[in-house]
Design an enzyme around this catalytic site. Structure first.
Site, PDB file in Angstrom:
ATOM      1  N   ASP A  43      12.689   0.555 -12.224  1.00  0.00           N
ATOM      2  CA  ASP A  43      11.240   0.592 -12.459  1.00  0.00           C
ATOM      3  C   ASP A  43      10.840   1.853 -13.231  1.00  0.00           C
ATOM      4  OD1 ASP A  43       8.641  -0.288 -12.401  1.00  0.00           O
ATOM      5  OD2 ASP A  43       8.234   0.343 -10.347  1.00  0.00           O
ATOM      6  N   LYS A  83       5.239   4.560   1.630  1.00  0.00           N
ATOM      7  CA  LYS A  83       5.056   3.360   0.813  1.00  0.00           C
ATOM      8  C   LYS A  83       5.469   2.137   1.601  1.00  0.00           C
ATOM      9  CE  LYS A  83       6.155   1.510  -3.763  1.00  0.00           C
ATOM     10  NZ  LYS A  83       6.862   1.758  -5.039  1.00  0.00           N
ATOM     11  N   GLU A 106       0.817  -1.208   0.000  1.00  0.00           N
ATOM     12  CA  GLU A 106       0.000   0.000   0.000  1.00  0.00           C
ATOM     13  C   GLU A 106       0.853   1.262   0.000  1.00  0.00           C
ATOM     14  OE1 GLU A 106      -2.540  -0.650   3.379  1.00  0.00           O
ATOM     15  OE2 GLU A 106      -4.044  -1.642   2.154  1.00  0.00           O
TER      16      GLU A 106
END
Length: 685
Positions: free
Chosen positions: A139, A40, A23
């Site tokens: 990422d 985070k 989450e």
């Protein structure tokens, strides 16, 4: 009622990812009223206490690096804090008002070329800084590129390096290159992802349609086919993007600076085209040469007209070779040779393919045929030199490399190949001279520095070795081999903490570098770091459950702190994989001896001797058992055999230990002590 984290310090204002795991929250900090941050949660794959200890250390190390990076560059999302709560890891990040790049890449609305060049340049400038800190983002995608509201500049957010430190789960495959999926992330893995973002922008593709690109690949080369007649883009930009997204990371741009340089040239005056150089591919071991000549060379030098069928077959063979389909390449070059038996280049290229298939005899034959057709082909001598070397024909290999150098004295690769062969012949001075010449001709030749450094270490010239590995790392900070080799040298210099850092750097670059885990585990074990060493050995076995050395080394580690039953389990597992593993028998015998099981210990030492009648340590240890069993003559015989072998092997301390035990037995003196030879107590394979 508001939810809080970290003893109420962070008040959750909003869940940002709609209940997905892990989450992400928008929070305010009680210590800084009216301030907002992003918190985070990072997925934790294990509740194992030993694993958690290792993860905490890795998490803290990577978070500290990102914290420093964000402080020194205003277009990298700042890491404010990091903490653990209920065995879950959290990071607190800067909240950046603005819009993600997903808002600009809209389905069916391609961006203009100048817009794509601008955002590529902005992100590449950031990546230059990021990579200089030894950090790989991991990422990169439109959602992790934010256009800051305050100045409309792009900011890089949500570094994947932290999440990958905690979990090995791979997500977001749309933008991820194959080597990263396989756990072998490189600096240019970020460049691949950014190239895919550029393609998405030029095509007007949202993230959920990017995966379709993976199915649109050239049948022969495996490269992504994305251009179509509706895309208005210059050939030069397309060429840059294609090089960013090459399937094989070795064929991509290696550094962000290289892409930036080429982007800048798009607006510069056209430069005169240079003559194409021969490209030579040297694999990790340095024992392969490959000519990447264009078909045009063949057209110019072919003694008779070349048909379209020949041209097509040859090009298909080249494409298959470059895509790694060596069997297919051989078939195509076979057809070319059938059509034109005088085609030297086809023999040369087929020889390269045979080499990559491990058929060194055929590779040698093809290179020889190429030389019959064209005696002045330096590259054919070079290729045949590598084939000779693999066949153990080192003198013939050196003769070929020397001839290649005579024909082309500026060929750094020929000096390098000759240096490798001279190492095999123990011509160390000549090898260092060849590696040095290769470096003089090609100052950025990292493989030559690496091999020269390894040779310096073997010659106990450790300072020179360190200097060579330092140079490799300076040229290419993402070269895991250089960190690994420097770590081995640091260990020999008794610089264990420096070695730990280098092994860790190698593993940050290549998380599946088994040898680095193995050696780092040994250093941890020597330092008494029981949990860390065990975790490194365990990690190897998760990657490769059949890696015998990991069982041997973990067994040695367990033995060192008295877990003799655990050591026996490990040695037994090693023997299941290799029933003739002498180290496993010898070390298991030691563990049985410590547990008082003389019969099993004797059986293991005897089995080690049956496999290798020159295993000095097994004779010595069996002498210990026979003494305890009152078998005096048998013990003396074993110690004498051990002493003779230790002397032949130059093991002075062990030789003296064996002689001492013989003297004790012959003089009927005090009972034999159970210590092993100082330099041979444990075998590590």
């Amino acid at each position: 009622m508001p939810i809080h984290l970290r003893d109420g310090r962070y008040r959750i204002l909003k869940v940002l990812n709609d209940g997905e795991k892990p989450e992400t929250y928008l929070v305010e900090d009680a210590n800084f009223p009216e301030s907002q941050f992003i918190v985070k949660q990072l997925r934790n794959p294990s509740s194992n206490p030993q694993t958690l200890t290792s993860l905490r250390r890795l998490f803290a190390s990577k978070a500290a690096t990102l914290e420093k990076l964000g402080q020194e560059h205003d277009r990298i999302q700042k890491l404010i804090a990091y903490f653990e709560e209920n065995e879950e890891f959290y990071i607190v990040q800067e909240f950046i008002p603005g819009n993600p790049l997903t808002d600009e890449i809209i389905q069916g609305q391609p961006l203009r070329e100048d817009q794509v060049i601008n955002f590529l340049s902005e992100i590449l400038e950031i990546l230059v800084i990021v990579h200089s800190y030894g950090v790989i983002h991991r990422d990169i995608k439109p959602a992790n590129i934010t256009r800051r509201e305050s100045d409309k500049k792009l900011v890089l957010v949500n570094f994947g390096t932290l999440n990958e430190a905690i979990t090995s789960t791979v997500d977001n495959l749309e933008y991820m290159p194959i080597e990263q999926v396989n756990g072998n992330v490189k600096y240019n893995s970020d460049l691949y992802a950014l190239g895919i973002v550029a393609i998405a922008a030029l095509l007007g593709l949202p993230t959920n349609e990017i995966s379709n690109l993976r199915t649109q690949k050239n049948r022969l080369t495996g490269e992504i086919v994305w251009q179509n007649k509706n895309i208005k883009i210059s050939r030069k930009l397309a060429k840059i993007i294609n090089r960013m997204v090459r399937f094989d990371y070795r064929k991509r741009y290696q550094y962000a600076t290289e892409v930036l340089d080429d982007l800048k040239k798009l607006t510069n005056v056209e430069v005169e085209p240079k003559q194409h150089d021969k490209k030579l591919l040297i694999v990790l071991t340095g024992i392969v040469g490959s000519i990447a000549l264009g078909v045009g060379v063949w057209f110019l030098h072919s003694p008779k007209p070349v048909s379209n069928a020949q041209k097509q077959l040859y090009q298909e063979g080249v494409n298959k070779y470059e895509a790694g389909n060596y069997e297919g390449a051989v078939e195509d070059f076979n057809h070319v040779i059938e059509l034109d038996p005088q085609n030297a280049l086809a023999y040369n290229r087929r020889g390269d393919a045979y080499y990559r298939l491990g058929d060194y005899e055929q590779a040698e034959a093809d290179a020889s045929q190429a030389l019959l057709l064209n005696p002045q082909d330096a590259n054919a001598y070079f290729d045949r030199g590598f084939a000779f070397s693999e066949l153990g024909k080192y003198k013939e290999a050196i003769a070929d490399y020397t001839q290649a150098i005579k024909l082309n004295s500026e060929d750094a690769y020929a000096y390098y190949g000759r240096g490798l062969t001279r190492v095999q012949l123990k011509d160390n001075k000549g090898a260092i001279g060849d590696f040095s010449k290769a470096i003089a001709l090609k100052p950025q030749y990292t493989e030559a520095y690496l091999q020269r450094g390894i040779l310096h270490r073997r010659l106990r010239q450790r300072l020179e070795a360190i200097q060579d590995f330092d140079k490799v790392i300076k040229i290419n900070p993402s070269d895991a081999k250089a960190y690994y080799q420097r770590a081995l040298t640091q260990s020999l210099n008794k610089q264990k903490y420096a070695a730990l850092k280098d092994y860790t750097d190698a593993l940050n670059i290549n998380p599946k570098y088994i040898e680095a885990y193995l050696n780092r585990g040994d250093v941890y074990s020597d330092l008494g770091n029981k949990v860390e060493a065990t975790e490194d050995y365990n990690t190897i076995l998760r990657i490769d459950p059949k890696f015998i050395a990991a069982y041997i080394h973990r067994g040695i580690h367990r033995f060192s702190f008295g877990d003799y039953k655990g050591a026996i389990e490990d040695y037994t597992e090693a023997l299941k994989l290799d029933p003739n593993n002498i180290a496993a028998y010898n070390n298991r015998g030691n563990a049985y001896l410590e547990l008082g099981n003389k019969k099993s210990a004797n059986q293991d030492y005897s089995q080690a001797i049956a496999i290798n009648a020159n295993n000095a340590l097994a004779y010595y240890n069996r002498g210990v058992i026979r003494t305890k069993q009152k078998n005096k003559q048998g013990a003396i015989a074993d110690f004498k055999k051990a002493a003779k072998l230790f002397q032949q092997q130059g093991e002075k301390d062990s030789y003296q230990d064996a002689q001492r035990e013989i003297a004790i037995l012959q003089n009927n003196s005090e009972p034999l002590k159970t210590t092993r030879p100082k330099s041979g107590k444990i075998e590590k394979n």
